[in-house]
Design an enzyme around this catalytic site. Structure first.
Site, PDB file in Angstrom:
ATOM      1  N   PRO A   1      -2.786 -11.708  10.112  1.00  0.00           N
ATOM      2  CG  PRO A   1      -0.744 -12.028  11.190  1.00  0.00           C
ATOM      3  CD  PRO A   1      -1.409 -12.177   9.856  1.00  0.00           C
ATOM      4  CG  ASP A   2      -5.968  -6.622  13.944  1.00  0.00           C
ATOM      5  OD1 ASP A   2      -5.143  -6.019  14.665  1.00  0.00           O
ATOM      6  OD2 ASP A   2      -6.942  -6.053  13.409  1.00  0.00           O
TER       7      ASP A   2
ATOM      8  CE  LYS B   1       6.713 -12.730 -14.583  1.00  0.00           C
ATOM      9  NZ  LYS B   1       7.413 -12.190 -15.716  1.00  0.00           N
TER      10      LYS B   1
ATOM     11  CE  LYS C   1      -8.193  -3.257  14.703  1.00  0.00           C
ATOM     12  NZ  LYS C   1      -7.096  -3.406  13.766  1.00  0.00           N
TER      13      LYS C   1
ATOM     14  CG  ASN D   1      -0.219  -0.074   2.513  1.00  0.00           C
ATOM     15  OD1 ASN D   1       0.520   0.834   2.849  1.00  0.00           O
ATOM     16  ND2 ASN D   1      -0.383  -1.167   3.252  1.00  0.00           N
TER      17      ASN D   1
ATOM     18  CG  PHE E   1      -2.185   5.812  13.733  1.00  0.00           C
ATOM     19  CD1 PHE E   1      -1.495   5.619  14.915  1.00  0.00           C
ATOM     20  CD2 PHE E   1      -2.042   7.026  13.066  1.00  0.00           C
ATOM     21  CE1 PHE E   1      -0.676   6.615  15.438  1.00  0.00           C
ATOM     22  CE2 PHE E   1      -1.227   8.026  13.572  1.00  0.00           C
ATOM     23  CZ  PHE E   1      -0.548   7.820  14.758  1.00  0.00           C
TER      24      PHE E   1
END
Ligand code: C5P
Length: 404
Positions: free
Chosen positions: A306-307, A290, A342, A211, A324
């Protein structure tokens, strides 16, 4: 992964320019700040100044050859690269800058620069035409993008008689840039862990999911925690940023790696600030070869990563947890859902998308905790991190005294 203890070991690399005659004074200035200075010279540097002089002022043996068996036996080049908390190349010639930009490792100094995880600063010094040359400018830009700090050059009269940009900054000024961070005792004695940057989830040997996170916010938070007196471990995904001084950095790639690194160090941490933009999904099966294009479309099966925050939050003994929330819409509602879901102590929320936040140098945040909120207005990520750490310290101390 690299670990480094917080201390002040400066490796001074001297390359072959006339400004090398100022280096004994530079070593003296750095030592006045309490730094240990190990000098490494290139062959060119030895044309301008002797090893003996630098050995006398630094109090440590001077290295210049990669293939010096006796010196390698005392402290090998990889060991030397690890020893350094910071590397300063002064003067940095056009030739050395080009070597650094292109990853050449033909002598001891360039090899050290490739092998180290420490932040690198360069103080260019050369003829004004050489500095202005597009090749030099392109190399300098490349190094800056990679996180190398470029100090100077200054303008003025040059040894060759020309006038223009290309003089090395004066030793006192250079030493000023290398000054250790001024620390307070707001979080003295507290161990903090920070996650930062994106993660990279492999699809096949050449592709991955990632990202737009630059890691800037997380690095600024780590720096601000350190300035507040905390001992900081920074677990970072792949980013092009210098490790702030005094901070131990662990480099990771995937969400699974990041979780493992956090778990390995969370035991003795009192605060975890999770700024990382962890990928929510990874490839269910990583292809060993590939993936070839064949059909008109291709489906990729993704699995949840996994968190990290939620995993740590589920532990019986939990540190003070700060999350965040980067949201494109409904920022407040989504942040509050995460704060509760959480079981966090605080959450810092910001709007992303439309050119906001990601890879920018400034940002704004709204911070929420159980029963409170605070707006932190648009400013540089560094200033914002300072304000956020103030809030974290207040809330952390409040929870400590409530549970005492
Ligand atoms: O659920 P969401 O990804 O929006 O939550 C954001 C917060 O959770 C951030 O603090 C982020 O660092 C953390 N997080 C994590 N592990 C994940 C996903 C997010 O620690 N897999």
């Amino acid at each position: 992964m690299k670990s480094s203890k917080p201390s002040r070991n400066i490796l001074l690399g001297i390359t072959g320019g006339i400004a090398a005659y100022k280096c004994p004074d530079l070593v003296r200035r750095l030592r006045e700040q309490g730094a240990q200075v190990h000098v490494v010279m290139t062959r060119g540097a030895r044309e301008f100044i002797t090893e003996q002089t630098l050995q006398a002022v630094s109090g440590l043996p001077v290295r210049s050859e990669l293939w010096d068996h006796a010196a390698e036996a005392a402290m090998g080049h990889i060991e030397l690269a690890r020893w350094a908390d910071e590397i300063l190349i002064a003067p940095a010639t056009a030739d050395f800058i080009a070597q650094l930009a292109h990853g050449l490792a033909g002598d001891l100094l360039s090899t050290l620069c490739l092998a180290t995880q420490a932040p690198v600063s360069i103080a260019p010094a050369m003829n004004q035409a050489m500095w202005a040359h597009p090749a030099t400018q392109a190399n300098v830009e490349l190094l800056k993008r990679r996180g190398v700090r470029v100090l100077g050059p200054a303008a003025g009269e040059q040894a060759c008689g020309d006038v223009g940009l290309g003089r090395m900054l004066e030793p006192l000024e250079l030493a000023g840039y290398m000054l250790p961070v001024q620390r307070t005792d707001l979080l003295a004695g507290v161990k903090a862990l920070v996650t930062a940057g994106p993660t990279r989830e492999r699809i096949d040997p050449v592709r991955f999911i990632t990202n737009r996170s630059s890691g800037k916010m997380g690095f600024a938070v780590a720096e601000a925690l350190y300035a507040a007196g905390a001992e900081v471990v920074l677990v970072s995904g792949p980013v092009h940023l210098m490790t702030p001084a005094g901070i131990e950095r662990m480099n990771v790639e995937s969400a699974a790696d990041m979780l493992a690194a956090v778990q390995s160090r969370i035991g003795d941490a009192q605060i975890l600030v999770a700024t990382a933009a962890v990928s929510d999904y990874c490839a269910a099966n990583v292809a060993s070869r590939k993936i070839k294009k064949s059909a008109a479309s291709l489906s990729l099966e993704l699995a949840r990563t996994p968190d990290i925050l939620a995993t740590i939050s589920a532990n019986e003994k939990r540190p003070f947890l700060v999350g965040f929330a980067a949201e494109t819409d409904d920022v407040e509602r989504n942040a509050l859902v995460k704060l509760a879901g959480k079981r966090l102590d605080m959450i810092a929320a910001n709007k992303v998308g439309d050119g906001l936040a990601f890879d920018k140098d400034d940002n704004a945040l709204t911070v929420y905790w159980n029963g409170g909120r605070q707006e932190l207005c648009l400013c540089s990520k560094r200033d914002l991190a300072g304000q956020l750490v103030q809030l974290i310290a207040e809330r952390y101390r409040a929870t400590q005294s409530a549970s005492a």
